[in-house]
Enzyme design. Structure first.
Site, short mmCIF file in Angstrom:
data_model
loop_
_atom_site.label_atom_id
_atom_site.label_comp_id
_atom_site.label_asym_id
_atom_site.label_seq_id
_atom_site.Cartn_x
_atom_site.Cartn_y
_atom_site.Cartn_z
N ASP A 1 -2.24 7.95 4.50
CA ASP A 1 -1.59 9.02 5.72
C ASP A 1 -0.36 9.44 5.49
O ASP A 1 0.28 10.16 6.19
CB ASP A 1 -1.39 8.00 7.04
CG ASP A 1 -0.65 6.64 6.90
OD1 ASP A 1 -0.12 6.64 5.55
OD2 ASP A 1 -0.66 5.75 7.56
N SER A 2 0.19 9.16 4.08
CA SER A 2 1.36 9.79 3.50
C SER A 2 0.99 11.50 3.51
O SER A 2 2.03 12.28 3.26
CB SER A 2 1.62 9.58 2.08
OG SER A 2 0.53 9.44 1.28
N GLU B 1 3.59 -3.37 -0.02
CA GLU B 1 4.68 -2.43 -0.37
C GLU B 1 6.21 -2.71 -0.18
O GLU B 1 6.27 -3.56 1.06
CB GLU B 1 4.57 -1.14 0.77
CG GLU B 1 5.41 0.21 0.76
CD GLU B 1 5.00 1.26 1.42
OE1 GLU B 1 5.66 2.31 1.29
OE2 GLU B 1 3.86 1.03 2.08
N LYS C 1 -8.28 1.74 4.85
CA LYS C 1 -7.17 0.87 4.58
C LYS C 1 -6.31 0.81 6.07
O LYS C 1 -6.30 1.81 6.97
CB LYS C 1 -6.23 1.30 3.66
CG LYS C 1 -5.00 0.60 3.32
CD LYS C 1 -4.22 0.98 2.15
CE LYS C 1 -3.24 2.10 2.31
NZ LYS C 1 -2.30 1.94 3.27
N GLU D 1 -3.08 -0.89 8.16
CA GLU D 1 -1.61 -1.64 8.31
C GLU D 1 -1.63 -2.69 8.97
O GLU D 1 -1.96 -2.59 10.24
CB GLU D 1 -0.64 -0.89 8.17
CG GLU D 1 -0.28 0.32 7.38
CD GLU D 1 0.83 1.15 7.53
OE1 GLU D 1 1.56 0.84 8.56
OE2 GLU D 1 0.87 2.38 6.84
#
Length: 273
Positions: free
Chosen positions: A53-54, A191, A122, A124
């Site tokens: 999503d970067s 991260e 993925k 979070e």
């Protein structure tokens, strides 16, 4: 001379990543968001391509990852899957597509898999999104977890600083990692956390742990492609190693093209029909 001995003919799967961890082979992961660059990354022998999503920052120019939509993530992921033959392609589930509603989470994940061709998603978060992860897994969709600095929660934390430096947060992170393994996640991204904690997590669970700003004691590494190629500017966290300086190279090439056009040096006689 390159020491890369990657088998470029064998398709990478979630099972293969677990096998790599168990035999001590490090996992190389990069982001990609478009066909042309994904093709280069895949041809080079990368193990995993994350359509992160970067893309919200790198491709669209948003200040955070929050604005990117599910439709946009599906679009970028489809561009990447069209290019990839070897790498495992993982798509980030964007903010708002899975938090707080496990039924919506499942529908979002199914859309990603059906419309983009991704091979995994993925997500979070830890225990707080366990219900959504479990529901997605019931559909046979592989899930990669993500703990530590979780950019989708930037408004909650108010900073992109290193996470889990305090004992209580470190203990919760380790517990969340074990919970994600127990639920059935096939891998985990950590991260921007202390290296010693990341090493402890990697040694405590049997699924691969891929780090970004988490030290060398994990099972693999991930970076944003445009960052490591030196295309992006004004972003230099401690964990980032730039393997090229393409911003200057690209700028120089474009400047030369402009000059050649202005001076009627392009096209020359050999470049005309």
């Amino acid at each position: 001379m390159s020491t890369n001995t990657v088998d470029n003919t064998r398709k990478v799967t979630t099972k293969r990543l677990i096998e790599m961890k168990h035999r001590g082979e490090k996992i190389a992961m990069l982001t990609a968001y478009d066909y042309s660059l994904a093709q280069l990354v895949d041809d080079a022998g990368i193990d995993v391509i994350l359509v992160g999503d970067s893309a919200s920052n790198v491709m669209i120019g948003n200040p955070t990852t929050l604005p990117i939509t599910l439709d946009q993530m599906i679009y970028h992921t489809k561009c990447v899957t069209n290019a990839c033959k070897r790498a495992l392609v993982v798509c980030d589930m964007p903010f708002g597509s899975y938090q707080g509603n496990s039924k919506e989470a499942l529908n979002s994940a199914i859309r990603i898999m059906k419309e983009s061709g991704a091979e995994a998603v993925k997500m979070e978060g830890g225990a707080e999104i366990a219900e959504s992860i479990e529901r997605i897994l019931t559909a046979g969709i592989p899930v990669m977890g993500h703990l530590g600095l979780t950019p989708q929660s930037i408004n909650k934390f108010g900073t992109y600083a290193v996470r889990a430096k305090e004992e209580a947060e470190a203990a919760k992170l380790l517990a969340d990692a074990k919970r994600l393994e127990e639920i059935g996640c096939f891998a985990l991204v950590l991260e921007k956390i202390p290296a010693a904690l990341a090493t402890k997590v990697a040694q405590s669970i049997s699924i691969p742990v891929i780090g970004i700003g988490a030290g060398s004691g994990v099972d693999g590494q991930v970076l944003v492609l445009q960052d490591m190629l030196g295309i992006t500017r004004g972003f230099s966290p401690k964990f980032l190693r730039r393997y090229a300086n393409l911003a200057d190279t690209i700028n120089s090439a474009i400047s030369k093209y402009i000059d050649d056009v202005k001076n009627v040096d392009f096209p020359n006689a050999d470049e005309q029909y």
